[in-house]
Write a protein that holds these residues in place. Structure first.
Motif, short mmCIF file in Angstrom:
data_model
loop_
_atom_site.label_atom_id
_atom_site.label_comp_id
_atom_site.label_asym_id
_atom_site.label_seq_id
_atom_site.Cartn_x
_atom_site.Cartn_y
_atom_site.Cartn_z
N MET A 146 45.31 36.93 41.74
CA MET A 146 45.18 36.67 43.17
C MET A 146 46.48 37.00 43.91
O MET A 146 46.43 37.50 45.05
CB MET A 146 44.79 35.21 43.40
N ALA A 189 41.52 37.71 48.25
CA ALA A 189 42.02 37.41 46.90
C ALA A 189 41.20 36.32 46.22
O ALA A 189 41.12 36.27 44.98
CB ALA A 189 43.49 36.99 46.97
N LEU A 190 40.57 35.46 47.01
CA LEU A 190 39.78 34.36 46.45
C LEU A 190 38.31 34.72 46.27
O LEU A 190 37.51 33.86 45.87
CB LEU A 190 39.89 33.13 47.35
#
Length: 332
Positions: free
Chosen positions: A110, A164-165
Motif C-alpha cells: 500500500m 492503495a486500499l
C-alpha cells in the motif's frame, strides 16, 4: 486462508515460490538511492520553509503549499520503503516468520502504491492551479484562499490512499516480489488483479496527460504575455519561475514513471508473463523521480540563477527557456 498450516491474509495471497536472488538487487543500491533522496528532500524542505516565511504573492503561496506537499510525500515515501528494503538486505529476515499474516507485506504494498501515485497526482493538481492562476487569475484569486490549496493536497493524499486500499474491497492483492525484499500489487491479467493493475497505471498516465495539456496552455499564455506588446505592463517573473519549475517536475515525472506505467498496462493487457528484471529496472527509473523533484526547486530559482550570473535577464531567458522546453516536450 490456511496453507500448509499457516494462515494468510485475504488481501495478500500466498508468497511466491522463489528463492532470494541477491544478484538482482543489493543493499548498496537501496542505501545510496534512499540516502540521496532523503537528503535532497530534506534540503528542499528547509529551502521551502525559508521561502514561505518571506513576503510573496498569493499565487506563490499556493504553489509553495503544493511543493511542500510534494516534498513531504517524496521524503516519507523514501523513508518508509527504503527502510524496509535495506532492513531485508542487512538482516535477511524471513517474511514467513516475521509476517505470517501478511500485514507487513500489505503495508509495504500500500505504501508503494500510495507514495507512487501521490507525486503524479500532486503534479496534476499543481497544473490545475497554475492553469486557473494564469488563464483565470481574477476567478482564482476571489475563490481560492490559502486553505483551499491545503485541502487540495489533503484530497490528493485521500484519493491516493483510497486507491492503495482497494485490495481491502477485493480488487487486487499485494504479493512479495523478487528478490524477496519488497511487496507490490500482483501484476497479472487475471480477474481483479487485472483491474487493479489498470487502475494504477491508467490513473498515473491520466495525471501525466492532464499535467501536459494544462501546462502547455499555461506556457503558451505566459509566452504571449511576456513576449507581447504588454510585457512591460505585465512582468510576471514569479509566474515564469513557478511555471518553469512545474514544467521540469512534469518532464521528470514523465521520464521516470511512464516506462513503469506503460510496462504494467502492456503486461496485463497482453497476458504475457511478468518480466522481473524489467519491472525492477523501470521501478528504479521511478525512484529517480523522488530524488530529482526536490532539486528542481533547490536549483531553478531566480535567487540561485542570479548568483550564477548577476547580469542575467531573467524574464527574457526564462521565457525563451519555457518556449524551448515546450518545443522539446511536444516532440516526445
Amino acid at each position: 486462508v490456511w496453507i500448509n498450516g499457516n494462515q494468510f491474509s485475504l488481501i495478500s495471497t500466498i508468497y511466491p515460490p522463489f528463492k532470494h536472488h541477491l544478484t538482482i538487487a543489493s543493499a548498496y543500491f537501496s542505501s545510496i538511492f534512499g540516502t540521496l533522496g532523503l537528503i535532497s528532500n530534506l534540503i528542499a524542505f528547509i529551502v521551502l520553509l525559508k521561502s514561505f516565511q518571506q513576503k510573496h504573492s498569493r499565487s506563490r503561496s499556493f504553489f509553495l503549499i503544493f511543493l511542500g506537499g510534494l516534498v513531504v510525500t517524496d521524503f516519507m515515501g523514501l523513508l518508509v520503503t527504503s527502510s524496509i528494503v535495506i532492513s531485508f538486505h542487512v538482516t535477511h529476515f524471513n517474511w514467513r516468520h516475521l509476517d505470517p499474516n501478511c500485514h507487513f507485506c500489505n503495508f509495504m504494498g500500500m505504501s508503494m502504491v500510495f507514495y507512487g501515485l501521490c507525486p503524479l497526482m500532486l503534479g496534476a493538481a499543481m497544473a490545475v492551479e497554475r492553469f486557473f492562476g494564469i488563464n483565470l487569475p481574477f476567478a482564482r484569486s476571489t475563490s481560492m484562499p490559502k486553505r483551499r490549496a491545503v485541502y487540495m493536497v489533503l484530497m490528493v493524499w485521500l484519493i491516493a490512499g483510497g486507491i492503495a486500499l482497494l485490495p481491502l474491497t477485493g480488487i487486487g492483492n499485494y504479493h512479495m516480489q523478487m528478490p524477496g525484499s519488497w511487496c507490490f500489487f500482483n501484476i497479472s491479467s487475471e480477474g481483479n488483479d487485472l483491474a487493479f493493475s489498470l487502475v494504477f497505471s491508467l490513473v498515473g498516465l491520466m495525471c501525466i496527460t492532464v499535467s501536459f495539456l494544462l501546462n502547455t496552455v499555461s506556457v503558451v499564455t505566459l509566452i504571449r504575455v511576456c513576449c507581447g506588446q504588454d510585457r512591460l505592463q505585465r512582468r510576471r517573473d514569479y509566474e515564469i519561475e513557478m511555471m518553469l519549475q512545474l514544467i521540469l517536475i512534469m518532464v521528470i515525472a514523465s521520464i521516470c514513471w511512464c516506462p513503469l506505467l506503460i510496462f504494467i498496462a502492456q503486461t496485463v493487457l497482453s497476458g504475457s508473463p511478468l518480466q522481473i528484471k524489467s519491472l525492477l529496472l523501470w521501478l528504479r527509473f521511478a525512484t529517480w523521480n523522488q530524488i530529482l523533484d526536490p532539486w528542481v526547486y533547490i536549483l531553478f530559482r531566480r535567487s540561485v540563477l542570479k548568483r550564477v550570473n548577476p547580469r542575467l535577464d531573467w524574464s527574457r531567458v526564462t521565457s525563451l527557456g519555457l518556449q524551448y522546453v515546450l518545443d522539446c516536450v511536444s516532440m516526445l
